[in-house]
Design an enzyme around this catalytic site. Structure first.
Site, PDB file in Angstrom:
ATOM      1  N   HIS A  96       0.854  -1.203   0.000  1.00 60.77           N
ATOM      2  CA  HIS A  96       0.000   0.000   0.000  1.00 60.77           C
ATOM      3  C   HIS A  96       0.889   1.253   0.000  1.00 60.77           C
ATOM      4  CE1 HIS A  96      -2.927   2.961   1.345  1.00 60.77           C
ATOM      5  NE2 HIS A  96      -3.855   2.113   0.922  1.00 60.77           N
ATOM      6  N   GLU A 173      -3.978   2.180  -7.372  1.00 60.51           N
ATOM      7  CA  GLU A 173      -4.290   3.230  -6.402  1.00 60.51           C
ATOM      8  C   GLU A 173      -3.357   4.415  -6.628  1.00 60.51           C
ATOM      9  OE1 GLU A 173      -6.373   1.930  -2.632  1.00 60.51           O
ATOM     10  OE2 GLU A 173      -4.262   1.577  -2.292  1.00 60.51           O
TER      11      GLU A 173
HETATM   12  C1  PEP Z   1      -6.927   3.225   0.688  1.00 55.91           C
HETATM   13  O1  PEP Z   1      -6.573   3.435   1.847  1.00 55.91           O
HETATM   14  O2  PEP Z   1      -6.490   2.266   0.056  1.00 55.91           O
HETATM   15  C2  PEP Z   1      -7.870   4.146   0.062  1.00 55.91           C
HETATM   16  C3  PEP Z   1      -8.229   3.947  -1.173  1.00 55.91           C
HETATM   17  O3  PEP Z   1      -8.330   5.156   0.869  1.00 55.91           O
HETATM   18  P1  PEP Z   1      -9.452   6.233   0.512  1.00 55.91           P
HETATM   19  O4  PEP Z   1     -10.646   5.489  -0.047  1.00 55.91           O
HETATM   20  O5  PEP Z   1      -9.755   6.889   1.792  1.00 55.91           O
HETATM   21  O6  PEP Z   1      -8.880   7.162  -0.505  1.00 55.91           O
END
Ligand code: PEP
Length: 264
Positions: A96, A173
């Site tokens: 992450h 992400e």
């Molecule tokens: C995450 O922590 O992987 C994430 C996507 O957080 P958020 O939805 O708060 O942006």
């Protein structure tokens, strides 16, 4: 390629035991009967046992937010993939971006964690994504491509087989979208997912058709439909909205109407 979408809640470091129990119970009431969607919650390590007792036998799976890059040994403060597997985890998020930003974790250790998760028969959710500066310089695709290639290039044939068998998940992400008010434009995210799928296809074209590539970064009930109807976005990794049973349930309800590989 018409499998169920996957929505994963990343509860981060929120809550205490009672809060976790209430959350899981509330979610079961709201989405415990949904059956056209894979759902999972990644909880803090100490609460995995509680997830196991509350969620066993339901439609909600659970997982950890990390695992050690080592199997066993003198690694004070670390938790191995085999340990979390003993608490019924199906998933583990790996690499992450917040962990890479806030700790000394790097891409090599993420690849090792991924391998450890596979060995313990978990389904790793491998996170990739560019930082804001990389995006501003127009390097987003090159960065994500190199992250995916670095992982795949580090796996020997036996590990690749295990990755296909355990149905490893990829999460795109963009770091600039996590915990902010911004989310990636659905079309741009879809292109990124398509690129990731093509890179995976170089290793195994059949697996590439089925692999779940989910999007994370400020997914909310308001933007979930626009993102999840993209044909290469197979689900969501949901942070903040996963700690609100109502918001998380709404996202799940939206995804429940859709299947992978479908556009509206
Ligand atoms: C995450 O922590 O992987 C994430 C996507 O957080 P958020 O939805 O708060 O942006």
């Amino acid at each position: 390629m018409h499998s169920k979408k996957l929505i994963v809640g990343n509860l981060k470091m929120h809550g205490r035991l009672k809060w976790n129990e209430d959350m899981l119970t509330a979610l079961l009431t709201k989405i415990g009967k949904i059956n056209n969607l894979d759902i999972a919650l990644c909880l803090p390590f100490p609460y995995l046992w509680r997830a196991q007792s509350i969620l066993s036998g339901t439609n909600i799976a659970w997982g950890s937010q990390n695992v050690s890059q080592y199997e066993d040994g003198a690694f004070t403060g670390s938790i191995s993939s085999y340990m979390v597997a003993e608490f019924g985890c199906r998933y583990a998020t790996i690499g992450h971006s917040k962990r890479r930003a806030l700790t000394s974790e790097n891409f090599q250790s993420a690849a090792n964690r991924f391998t450890q998760a596979l060995k313990a028969n978990l389904t790793p959710i491998f996170c990739v994504g560019e930082k804001e500066g990389e995006r501003e310089k127009g390097n987003a695709k090159a960065v994500v491509e190199s992250q995916v290639r670095a992982l795949l290039g580090s796996l020997d044939p036996q590990m690749l087989e295990l990755m296909f068998k355990n149905k490893a998940v990829f999460a795109y992400e963009p770091a600039w979208a996590i915990g902010t008010e911004n989310f990636a434009k659905p079309k741009a995210a879809n292109e990124m997912h398509e690129m990731i799928r093509k890179i995976i296809a170089e290793k195994n074209s059949e697996y590439a058709k089925q692999v779940k590539i989910i999007y994370g970064g400020s997914m909310t009930p308001d933007n979930a439909e626009a993102l999840l109807t993209m044909d290469n976005i197979d689900g969501g990794l949901v942070g903040r909205c996963s700690i609100d049973p109502s918001a998380f349930s709404q996202i799940c309800e939206t995804a429940n109407q859709l299947k992978c590989g479908e556009t509206s």
